[in-house]
Design a protein around this motif. Sequence first.
Motif, PDB file in Angstrom:
ATOM      1  N   ASN A  30      15.445  -4.465  -9.270  1.00  0.00           N
ATOM      2  CA  ASN A  30      14.536  -5.442  -8.697  1.00  0.00           C
ATOM      3  C   ASN A  30      14.728  -5.514  -7.182  1.00  0.00           C
ATOM      4  OD1 ASN A  30      12.702  -7.543  -8.492  1.00  0.00           O
ATOM      5  ND2 ASN A  30      14.235  -9.126  -8.876  1.00  0.00           N
ATOM      6  N   GLY A  31      13.617  -5.454  -6.446  1.00  0.00           N
ATOM      7  CA  GLY A  31      13.681  -5.510  -4.987  1.00  0.00           C
ATOM      8  C   GLY A  31      13.311  -4.202  -4.320  1.00  0.00           C
ATOM      9  N   LEU A  82       8.092   4.882   8.319  1.00  0.00           N
ATOM     10  CA  LEU A  82       7.787   6.310   8.412  1.00  0.00           C
ATOM     11  C   LEU A  82       6.553   6.541   9.272  1.00  0.00           C
ATOM     12  CD1 LEU A  82       8.434   9.237   7.301  1.00  0.00           C
ATOM     13  CD2 LEU A  82       6.681   8.748   5.575  1.00  0.00           C
ATOM     14  N   MET A  83       5.489   5.785   8.998  1.00  0.00           N
ATOM     15  CA  MET A  83       4.241   5.945   9.724  1.00  0.00           C
ATOM     16  C   MET A  83       4.373   5.552  11.193  1.00  0.00           C
ATOM     17  SD  MET A  83       1.827   7.157   7.706  1.00  0.00           S
ATOM     18  CE  MET A  83       3.168   8.294   7.353  1.00  0.00           C
ATOM     19  N   ALA A  84       5.256   4.618  11.480  1.00  0.00           N
ATOM     20  CA  ALA A  84       5.456   4.147  12.858  1.00  0.00           C
ATOM     21  C   ALA A  84       6.499   4.976  13.601  1.00  0.00           C
ATOM     22  CB  ALA A  84       5.873   2.677  12.848  1.00  0.00           C
ATOM     23  N   GLY A  96       7.898  -0.220   0.350  1.00  0.00           N
ATOM     24  CA  GLY A  96       6.782  -0.593   1.212  1.00  0.00           C
ATOM     25  C   GLY A  96       7.171  -0.593   2.676  1.00  0.00           C
ATOM     26  N   THR A  97       8.296  -1.197   2.988  1.00  0.00           N
ATOM     27  CA  THR A  97       8.784  -1.222   4.366  1.00  0.00           C
ATOM     28  C   THR A  97       9.102   0.184   4.858  1.00  0.00           C
ATOM     29  OG1 THR A  97       9.723  -3.428   4.042  1.00  0.00           O
ATOM     30  CG2 THR A  97      10.568  -2.155   5.905  1.00  0.00           C
ATOM     31  N   SER A 116       0.828  -1.198   0.000  1.00  0.00           N
ATOM     32  CA  SER A 116       0.000   0.000   0.000  1.00  0.00           C
ATOM     33  C   SER A 116       0.869   1.258   0.000  1.00  0.00           C
ATOM     34  CB  SER A 116      -0.924  -0.008   1.228  1.00  0.00           C
ATOM     35  OG  SER A 116      -1.804   1.091   1.205  1.00  0.00           O
ATOM     36  N   PHE A 117       1.932   1.250   0.803  1.00  0.00           N
ATOM     37  CA  PHE A 117       2.848   2.390   0.840  1.00  0.00           C
ATOM     38  C   PHE A 117       3.764   2.401  -0.379  1.00  0.00           C
ATOM     39  CE2 PHE A 117       1.900   1.840   5.432  1.00  0.00           C
ATOM     40  CZ  PHE A 117       1.287   3.067   5.635  1.00  0.00           C
TER      41      PHE A 117
END
Length: 425
Positions: free
Chosen positions: A379-380, A392-394, A386-387, A191-192
């Motif tokens: 690639n990757g 960031l949000m946490a 995402g992580t 999602s991120f």
Amino acid sequence: MKRLLALFLSFTCMILPGCSAEQSGAGEKQKTLTVYSTISSDSERAVFRKLADSFQKEHPDIQVNVHFPGNDYENMMRVRMAADDMPDLFDTHGWAKIRYGEYTADLSGMSWTKRLDPNLNSMLKDAKGRIYAFPLNQAKDGLAYNRTMLEKYGIKPPESMDDFMKALRQIKEKSGGTVTPFWFAGYEKSSFAQYYDQFAAPLLITDPAHRYKKQLLNGTFRWTHFTYLSDKLKEMQKENLLNIDAVTAKRSQLIELMAQNKIAFTLQGGTLGQDVAQINPKVKVGIIPTPAVHKGDAPVWIGGERYTLAAFKDSPRLKEAKQFIAFMARPEHAKSIAEATSLPAGLVNVQTDIFYANDYKRYQHIKVQPYFDRLYLPNGMWDVMGTAGQELMADILTPAEISAKLGREYKRLRLQSDSQGAEKE
């Protein structure tokens, strides 16, 4: 050592479903085609299987074994590529040229290629005219939004990031905080990653004064230019413009919340609109292009190939594989699978009756920009982005620290990719 590795990979492939070693059947009269796809929803898979069954009825000498590995797809493909033993037909899921190109047969001689949508040329076709895969549909990603709510509050669909931030603040104010302006299903880090990937194009590619194509491709890109997107996401969080549970919310919650008029914007498209309409027909969901970041620039669709069929160039059943592709490219069949996925078809002669048809028509003048990570990142990096969004949000990392991390991983994965390429040669 390489010989031992090859033997190990070959053995591993033999125990995977659908390996050519299992399906060779020299004494069998019926030929077997193995198909691997990333199609995810049950309804979409059902339509694909139905078409495969119809093909078998037309060609009783050919059996089609369809596999949907889900989250294991990429790992399976890596093993099979290393063993040079690919399925007869497989989904390139956005990486037709870059990741799978050397394993695909050239399809340029097939009749349907004359009707390939030009928007897909940069993803599926090279300068010499070679065509790498047949598109079952094509993605046009933007922002899904609650049209009913925006009309109620007199808010126009945003065309720029400034307009978008203004709309989010208006929704929060006018709803008294009862509506989530911008909703994330952050339990799934994709999602991120989707947020970063979609907005990276208008931030770094589409505006002539802020274009970093060359630097991204040659490895000299300065990741401080990327910090803007993390700053904006953090700004949204601090102003309570995102769902409080943005890091833990699950995608399965989205449809019900949108149907309850509790969400204004989200990045999820696909079948969201029709799924919400089945629960609450009074809530109308629309889709708009990704807003521009820089002043004077235009909104943009983010897209390209979504689901495809590529033929393995060394398949002993290449003729039959192309027959299956030709079957799927018939207008009625291409229409059927595209409509099942609620996305436009990849052929210009196929008009689909999909939920967002009017929105796509309204914004048909808007250009389609290929997915950022597929063209400019090693690639990757999708997982890394995402992580990074979750961190960031946490409050684990700051926006500047996020950019520094992305820069380190970008360099590491580029070196890893170059090293693997050199070893293969």
